[in-house]
Design an enzyme around this catalytic site. Structure first.
Site, PDB file in Angstrom:
ATOM      1  N   GLY A   1     -41.803  97.935 -15.497  1.00 28.75           N
ATOM      2  CA  GLY A   1     -41.555  96.770 -14.667  1.00 28.75           C
ATOM      3  C   GLY A   1     -41.738  95.483 -15.456  1.00 28.75           C
ATOM      4  O   GLY A   1     -41.293  95.363 -16.595  1.00 28.75           O
TER       5      GLY A   1
ATOM      6  N   GLU B   1     -34.202  89.358 -16.829  1.00 32.48           N
ATOM      7  CA  GLU B   1     -35.015  88.389 -17.586  1.00 32.48           C
ATOM      8  C   GLU B   1     -36.202  87.875 -16.767  1.00 32.48           C
ATOM      9  O   GLU B   1     -36.634  86.739 -16.919  1.00 32.48           O
ATOM     10  CB  GLU B   1     -34.170  87.182 -18.058  1.00 32.48           C
ATOM     11  CG  GLU B   1     -32.845  87.546 -18.679  1.00 32.48           C
ATOM     12  CD  GLU B   1     -32.972  88.254 -20.006  1.00 32.48           C
ATOM     13  OE1 GLU B   1     -34.090  88.690 -20.340  1.00 32.48           O
ATOM     14  OE2 GLU B   1     -31.958  88.397 -20.698  1.00 32.48           O
TER      15      GLU B   1
ATOM     16  N   PHE C   1     -31.232  94.469 -27.046  1.00 31.47           N
ATOM     17  CA  PHE C   1     -32.680  94.382 -27.229  1.00 31.47           C
ATOM     18  C   PHE C   1     -33.377  95.169 -26.126  1.00 31.47           C
ATOM     19  O   PHE C   1     -32.842  95.358 -25.041  1.00 31.47           O
ATOM     20  CB  PHE C   1     -33.164  92.931 -27.288  1.00 31.47           C
ATOM     21  CG  PHE C   1     -33.294  92.247 -25.955  1.00 31.47           C
ATOM     22  CD1 PHE C   1     -34.543  92.009 -25.401  1.00 31.47           C
ATOM     23  CD2 PHE C   1     -32.173  91.831 -25.257  1.00 31.47           C
ATOM     24  CE1 PHE C   1     -34.673  91.375 -24.177  1.00 31.47           C
ATOM     25  CE2 PHE C   1     -32.295  91.182 -24.043  1.00 31.47           C
ATOM     26  CZ  PHE C   1     -33.549  90.956 -23.502  1.00 31.47           C
TER      27      PHE C   1
END
Length: 401
Positions: free
Chosen positions: A135, A379, A127
């Site tokens: 950023g 993440e 993904f």
């Protein structure tokens, strides 16, 4: 079985799955991980073994050929895999996020088309949100999709795709202004597209190029890439969920479970670092006795073990909250933040216990020392997690004066 990081209330099936994965890690991953990592070699044999175990379909519903397991089961498996080699858990994670997004948001045609082959491991997912100048500011995405008859034309450059080369399906987030008037909030004019492609590098389908692997400090073996879309044409049925403007929410849902996954990776790496540290401390002698008998080392081991336990408990809580169907962005943010920070600290303490030998590539802790920093960024950085946590706390504790 290790005494740290145990999980209460697991079913017999969950325990059997975890036992199988743990045995696989001990026999097939740990003995070869450092050698493969130093060569930056894709672990094809390990991936084939995970495919045989059915892990690529662990959370995909049984009706599509998967095992239909919970996020908790998946997170605990990731913890075990990361304990062996974090890069392998990354190969699984991006695939899982795409499968989750399809399961939760895909049209029936999209589920029927992709999920059975994803469960079998025949289609591998990646993904893509980030861009070279992006950023953490997802609202600043510049990659764009423009409607052209029955198709969409995508243009733009994406960055930091895990599995970018080896995947055959990419879920990508781009701007799509169609049907969204000027002045619409950026997150309401984004769409997720499903891109099918050939594995490999170069032009993998007309209008889509994967330039090559990005050379990294750690997190090697797994391919991390850029992706360039230049006049890439996709049919309208490859809009995730069938409608534009929903992509931001779909991606954030995927990232939310991804944060539980990163927390699980942090737990696994920290647990392995503790195992290496406590083992070495009982073998290395100074001043006539094992260094484990020195109070300073015992204090360090105590702190390390406590951090492993605390991170594991928060990760399990976040996974169970998501499995219950409740909103878990607060718990996932806390778990990701704490697990990644504690992982860095536990790895560094194990590195210190090894002394000069920790700096040698002959010792496994050297690899972990280079891998742990990635978890501080992946993440969402620690700063992003704190923003999420802070905003949610203000929602929950709103001043009523």
């Amino acid at each position: 079985m290790a005494r740290l990081a145990q999980t209460a209330g697991l079913t017999d099936i969950q325990q059997e799955i975890l036992s199988t994965v743990r045995d696989f890690v001990d026999k097939e991953i740990i003995p070869v991980a450092t050698e493969l990592e130093h060569r930056d070699e894709y672990p094809q044999q390990i991936v084939d073994g995970l495919k045989e175990l059915g892990l690529f379909g662990l959370m995909i519903p049984e009706e599509y050929g998967g095992l239909g397991e919970s996020l908790l089961t998946y997170a605990l498996c990731v913890e075990e895999i990361a304990r062996g080699w974090m890069s392998v858990s990354g190969i699984i994670n991006t695939h899982f996020i795409v499968a989750y997004m399809l399961k939760q948001h895909g049209t029936q045609e999209q589920k029927d088309h992709f999920l059975p082959r994803m469960a079998a491991g025949d289609i591998r997912g990646a993904f893509s949100m980030s861009e070279p100048a992006l950023g953490s500011d997802v609202s600043a995405i510049t990659s764009k999709a423009v409607k052209d008859g029955d198709e969409y034309v995508l243009n733009g450059q994406k960055m930091w795709l895990t599995n970018g080369g080896t995947s055959s399906l990419v879920a990508v987030l781009v701007r799509s202004d169609e049907g969204h008037p000027e002045g619409t909030a950026p997150h309401k004019s984004m769409t997720t597209f499903l891109i099918e492609k050939e594995p490999g590098f170069g032009e993998v389908r007309p209008g889509l190029t994967i330039p090559g692997k990005i050379d990294k400090m750690g997190y090697k073996g797994v391919d991390t890439t850029e992706m360039i879309m230049d006049g890439l044409r996709l049919p309208a049925n490859r809009v995730l969920g069938g409608a534009t403007g929903r992509g931001f929410y779909q991606m954030m849902d995927g990232v939310e479970v991804g944060r539980v996954n990163v927390a699980a990776r942090g737990c696994g790496v920290a647990q392995r670092a503790f195992e290496l540290g406590v083992s070495y401390a009982q073998q290395r002698h100074t001043f006539g006795k094992p260094i484990a008998q020195h109070q300073a080392i015992q204090f360090k081991l105590a702190e390390m073990a406590t951090k492993v336990e605390a991170a594991h408990a928060m990760m399990v809580n976040a996974a169970r909250k998501k499995d219950s169907g409740e909103r878990n962005d607060l718990e996932a943010g806390m778990a990701k933040y704490l697990a990644s920070e504690y992982c860095k600290e536990v790895v560094e303490d194990a590195f210190r216990i090894h002394g000069g030998y920790g700096f040698s590539k002959e010792y496994e802790i050297e690899r972990l020392y280079r891998e742990a920093p990635m978890l501080l960024i992946g993440e969402g950085t620690a700063e992003i997690q704190k923003m999420i946590i802070g905003r949610r706390l203000l929602e929950e504790y709103r001043f009523q004066g």
